[in-house]
Design a protein around this motif. Structure first.
Motif, PDB file in Angstrom:
ATOM      1  N   ILE A  77      76.935 102.115 143.334  1.00  0.00           N
ATOM      2  CA  ILE A  77      77.879 102.045 142.399  1.00  0.00           C
ATOM      3  C   ILE A  77      79.484 102.538 142.889  1.00  0.00           C
ATOM      4  O   ILE A  77      80.201 101.681 142.603  1.00  0.00           O
ATOM      5  CB  ILE A  77      77.617 102.721 140.988  1.00  0.00           C
ATOM      6  CG1 ILE A  77      76.178 102.477 140.315  1.00  0.00           C
ATOM      7  CG2 ILE A  77      78.630 102.769 139.967  1.00  0.00           C
ATOM      8  CD1 ILE A  77      76.336 100.877 139.914  1.00  0.00           C
ATOM      9  N   SER A  78      79.405 103.471 143.455  1.00  0.00           N
ATOM     10  CA  SER A  78      80.627 104.143 144.056  1.00  0.00           C
ATOM     11  C   SER A  78      81.312 102.901 145.275  1.00  0.00           C
ATOM     12  O   SER A  78      82.501 102.567 145.319  1.00  0.00           O
ATOM     13  CB  SER A  78      80.556 105.476 144.790  1.00  0.00           C
ATOM     14  OG  SER A  78      80.106 106.378 143.784  1.00  0.00           O
ATOM     15  N   GLN A  79      80.351 102.253 145.751  1.00  0.00           N
ATOM     16  CA  GLN A  79      80.773 101.236 146.897  1.00  0.00           C
ATOM     17  C   GLN A  79      81.193 100.227 146.313  1.00  0.00           C
ATOM     18  O   GLN A  79      82.145  99.397 146.530  1.00  0.00           O
ATOM     19  CB  GLN A  79      79.452 100.898 147.829  1.00  0.00           C
ATOM     20  CG  GLN A  79      79.160 101.817 148.713  1.00  0.00           C
ATOM     21  CD  GLN A  79      77.784 101.211 149.427  1.00  0.00           C
ATOM     22  OE1 GLN A  79      77.433 100.343 149.165  1.00  0.00           O
ATOM     23  NE2 GLN A  79      77.505 102.201 150.538  1.00  0.00           N
ATOM     24  N   LEU A  80      80.658  99.567 144.921  1.00  0.00           N
ATOM     25  CA  LEU A  80      81.144  98.677 144.136  1.00  0.00           C
ATOM     26  C   LEU A  80      82.509  99.117 143.722  1.00  0.00           C
ATOM     27  O   LEU A  80      83.417  98.227 143.630  1.00  0.00           O
ATOM     28  CB  LEU A  80      80.275  98.391 142.996  1.00  0.00           C
ATOM     29  CG  LEU A  80      79.224  97.457 143.369  1.00  0.00           C
ATOM     30  CD1 LEU A  80      77.713  97.453 142.318  1.00  0.00           C
ATOM     31  CD2 LEU A  80      79.369  96.323 143.667  1.00  0.00           C
ATOM     32  N   GLN A  81      82.823 100.233 143.256  1.00  0.00           N
ATOM     33  CA  GLN A  81      84.056 100.509 142.467  1.00  0.00           C
ATOM     34  C   GLN A  81      85.121 100.630 143.854  1.00  0.00           C
ATOM     35  O   GLN A  81      86.275  99.876 143.484  1.00  0.00           O
ATOM     36  CB  GLN A  81      83.933 102.157 141.981  1.00  0.00           C
ATOM     37  CG  GLN A  81      83.210 101.909 140.522  1.00  0.00           C
ATOM     38  CD  GLN A  81      82.859 103.601 140.224  1.00  0.00           C
ATOM     39  OE1 GLN A  81      82.975 104.493 140.946  1.00  0.00           O
ATOM     40  NE2 GLN A  81      82.651 103.768 138.983  1.00  0.00           N
ATOM     41  N   GLU A  82      84.753 101.124 144.933  1.00  0.00           N
ATOM     42  CA  GLU A  82      85.626 100.925 146.013  1.00  0.00           C
ATOM     43  C   GLU A  82      86.253  99.732 146.478  1.00  0.00           C
ATOM     44  O   GLU A  82      87.330  99.310 146.704  1.00  0.00           O
ATOM     45  CB  GLU A  82      85.243 101.631 147.060  1.00  0.00           C
ATOM     46  CG  GLU A  82      84.905 103.337 146.986  1.00  0.00           C
ATOM     47  CD  GLU A  82      85.723 104.075 148.029  1.00  0.00           C
ATOM     48  OE1 GLU A  82      86.172 103.683 148.974  1.00  0.00           O
ATOM     49  OE2 GLU A  82      85.631 105.429 147.721  1.00  0.00           O
ATOM     50  N   LEU A 136      86.102  96.891 144.609  1.00  0.00           N
ATOM     51  CA  LEU A 136      86.563  96.384 143.389  1.00  0.00           C
ATOM     52  C   LEU A 136      88.338  96.919 143.855  1.00  0.00           C
ATOM     53  O   LEU A 136      89.250  96.186 143.496  1.00  0.00           O
ATOM     54  CB  LEU A 136      85.931  96.791 141.958  1.00  0.00           C
ATOM     55  CG  LEU A 136      86.826  96.028 140.840  1.00  0.00           C
ATOM     56  CD1 LEU A 136      86.635  94.420 141.002  1.00  0.00           C
ATOM     57  CD2 LEU A 136      86.147  96.548 139.672  1.00  0.00           C
ATOM     58  N   ASN A 137      88.538  98.241 143.869  1.00  0.00           N
ATOM     59  CA  ASN A 137      89.942  98.326 144.104  1.00  0.00           C
ATOM     60  C   ASN A 137      90.362  97.736 145.370  1.00  0.00           C
ATOM     61  O   ASN A 137      91.630  97.555 145.337  1.00  0.00           O
ATOM     62  CB  ASN A 137      89.819  99.958 144.246  1.00  0.00           C
ATOM     63  CG  ASN A 137      89.462 100.977 143.159  1.00  0.00           C
ATOM     64  OD1 ASN A 137      89.686 100.284 141.881  1.00  0.00           O
ATOM     65  ND2 ASN A 137      89.189 101.947 143.304  1.00  0.00           N
ATOM     66  N   GLU A 138      89.750  97.733 146.393  1.00  0.00           N
ATOM     67  CA  GLU A 138      90.279  97.193 147.638  1.00  0.00           C
ATOM     68  C   GLU A 138      90.483  95.667 147.131  1.00  0.00           C
ATOM     69  O   GLU A 138      91.743  95.089 147.554  1.00  0.00           O
ATOM     70  CB  GLU A 138      89.101  96.980 148.624  1.00  0.00           C
ATOM     71  CG  GLU A 138      89.606  96.455 150.016  1.00  0.00           C
ATOM     72  CD  GLU A 138      88.671  96.329 151.356  1.00  0.00           C
ATOM     73  OE1 GLU A 138      88.943  95.500 152.093  1.00  0.00           O
ATOM     74  OE2 GLU A 138      87.781  97.289 151.169  1.00  0.00           O
ATOM     75  N   MET A 139      89.629  94.755 146.452  1.00  0.00           N
ATOM     76  CA  MET A 139      89.991  93.492 146.053  1.00  0.00           C
ATOM     77  C   MET A 139      91.328  93.626 145.142  1.00  0.00           C
ATOM     78  O   MET A 139      92.076  92.652 145.325  1.00  0.00           O
ATOM     79  CB  MET A 139      88.976  92.959 145.051  1.00  0.00           C
ATOM     80  CG  MET A 139      87.612  92.499 146.160  1.00  0.00           C
ATOM     81  SD  MET A 139      86.153  92.186 145.228  1.00  0.00           S
ATOM     82  CE  MET A 139      86.700  90.705 144.094  1.00  0.00           C
ATOM     83  N   LYS A 176      83.394  88.359 148.906  1.00  0.00           N
ATOM     84  CA  LYS A 176      81.946  88.194 149.540  1.00  0.00           C
ATOM     85  C   LYS A 176      81.321  89.519 149.724  1.00  0.00           C
ATOM     86  O   LYS A 176      80.394  89.672 149.458  1.00  0.00           O
ATOM     87  CB  LYS A 176      82.215  87.426 150.778  1.00  0.00           C
ATOM     88  CG  LYS A 176      82.425  85.912 150.886  1.00  0.00           C
ATOM     89  CD  LYS A 176      82.363  84.993 151.868  1.00  0.00           C
ATOM     90  CE  LYS A 176      82.735  83.637 152.022  1.00  0.00           C
ATOM     91  NZ  LYS A 176      82.687  82.933 152.995  1.00  0.00           N
ATOM     92  N   LYS A 177      82.130  90.187 150.140  1.00  0.00           N
ATOM     93  CA  LYS A 177      81.478  92.018 150.335  1.00  0.00           C
ATOM     94  C   LYS A 177      80.975  92.425 148.969  1.00  0.00           C
ATOM     95  O   LYS A 177      79.869  93.060 148.815  1.00  0.00           O
ATOM     96  CB  LYS A 177      82.626  92.726 151.061  1.00  0.00           C
ATOM     97  CG  LYS A 177      81.938  94.155 151.399  1.00  0.00           C
ATOM     98  CD  LYS A 177      82.842  95.072 152.090  1.00  0.00           C
ATOM     99  CE  LYS A 177      82.342  96.198 152.474  1.00  0.00           C
ATOM    100  NZ  LYS A 177      83.187  97.252 153.171  1.00  0.00           N
ATOM    101  N   PHE A 178      81.909  92.183 147.982  1.00  0.00           N
ATOM    102  CA  PHE A 178      81.620  92.636 146.670  1.00  0.00           C
ATOM    103  C   PHE A 178      80.357  91.974 146.006  1.00  0.00           C
ATOM    104  O   PHE A 178      79.264  92.436 145.468  1.00  0.00           O
ATOM    105  CB  PHE A 178      82.800  92.342 145.558  1.00  0.00           C
ATOM    106  CG  PHE A 178      82.506  92.827 144.456  1.00  0.00           C
ATOM    107  CD1 PHE A 178      82.838  94.136 144.054  1.00  0.00           C
ATOM    108  CD2 PHE A 178      82.594  91.880 143.259  1.00  0.00           C
ATOM    109  CE1 PHE A 178      82.535  94.557 142.521  1.00  0.00           C
ATOM    110  CE2 PHE A 178      81.851  92.550 141.848  1.00  0.00           C
ATOM    111  CZ  PHE A 178      82.210  93.816 141.721  1.00  0.00           C
ATOM    112  N   ASP A 179      80.355  90.612 146.478  1.00  0.00           N
ATOM    113  CA  ASP A 179      79.203  89.813 145.831  1.00  0.00           C
ATOM    114  C   ASP A 179      77.811  90.508 146.611  1.00  0.00           C
ATOM    115  O   ASP A 179      76.738  90.603 146.250  1.00  0.00           O
ATOM    116  CB  ASP A 179      79.287  88.286 146.198  1.00  0.00           C
ATOM    117  CG  ASP A 179      80.267  87.774 145.140  1.00  0.00           C
ATOM    118  OD1 ASP A 179      80.324  88.260 144.190  1.00  0.00           O
ATOM    119  OD2 ASP A 179      80.531  86.699 145.401  1.00  0.00           O
ATOM    120  N   ALA A 180      78.037  90.674 147.934  1.00  0.00           N
ATOM    121  CA  ALA A 180      76.533  91.384 148.538  1.00  0.00           C
ATOM    122  C   ALA A 180      76.203  92.576 148.039  1.00  0.00           C
ATOM    123  O   ALA A 180      75.233  93.063 148.104  1.00  0.00           O
ATOM    124  CB  ALA A 180      76.971  91.431 150.335  1.00  0.00           C
TER     125      ALA A 180
END
Length: 164
Positions: free
Chosen positions: A4-9, A11-14, A97-101
């Motif tokens: 979840i933290s990786q997803l949040q990070e 998303l912030n990068e995107m 793509k990284k977010f989708d992965a």
């Protein structure tokens, strides 16, 4: 770091890449003429030979004669404006793509599994709560015993009496 933290990070990068991309596109976009009744933004003086369109001379300009043109700054290296949006768009696609992965790596579970997990967690929470309540009661009992001993010790000191 959990998923979840990786997803949040990510998303912030995107979001950061998207804002920078849109800002660059807006900054580098050529001006657009809104209507034919408005002057052309690329050519503020459409009739340079027309004396009526010439700005009036400054009051001291006639007496000074022809002044030399001001020195121009050296040209700066041209940015490749066609490649920069492509590179930024590519970075945005890679971030997506990284977010989708990362989303694909999330564990899948049915609603029944989730409800079962919630019930297990609630039961565990109740057990821990009962254990904490027992520890609190034991601590309060010990505090009362310490207070009784403290009061006896202070009474003995005040009355100059030796302990039993």
């Amino acid at each position: 770091m959990d998923i979840i933290s990786q997803l949040q990070e990510q998303l912030n990068e995107m979001a950061m890449v998207a804002v920078n991309t849109f800002g660059t596109l807006q900054r580098d976009a050529p001006p657009v003429r809104l209507s034919s009744s408005y002057p052309d933004p690329l050519n503020p003086n459409p009739n340079p030979d027309d004396p009526a369109s010439q700005p009036p001379p400054a009051p001291g300009a006639a007496a000074a004669g022809a002044a030399p043109p001001p020195p121009q700054a050296p040209p700066q290296p041209a940015l490749d404006l066609a490649e920069q949006p492509k590179a930024m768009s590519h970075a945005l696609v890679l971030a997506a793509k990284k977010f989708d992965a990362l989303v694909a790596a999330l564990p899948l579970s049915s609603e029944e599994d989730q409800l079962k997990k919630i019930q297990e967690l609630q039961a565990e929470n109740e057990d821990v709560g009962l254990e904490l309540q027992k520890q609190l009661e034991a601590a309060e009992l010990e505090l009362q015993q310490v207070e009784v001993l403290f009061n006896e010790a202070t009474d003995n000191c005040i009355n100059m009496k030796k302990p039993d």
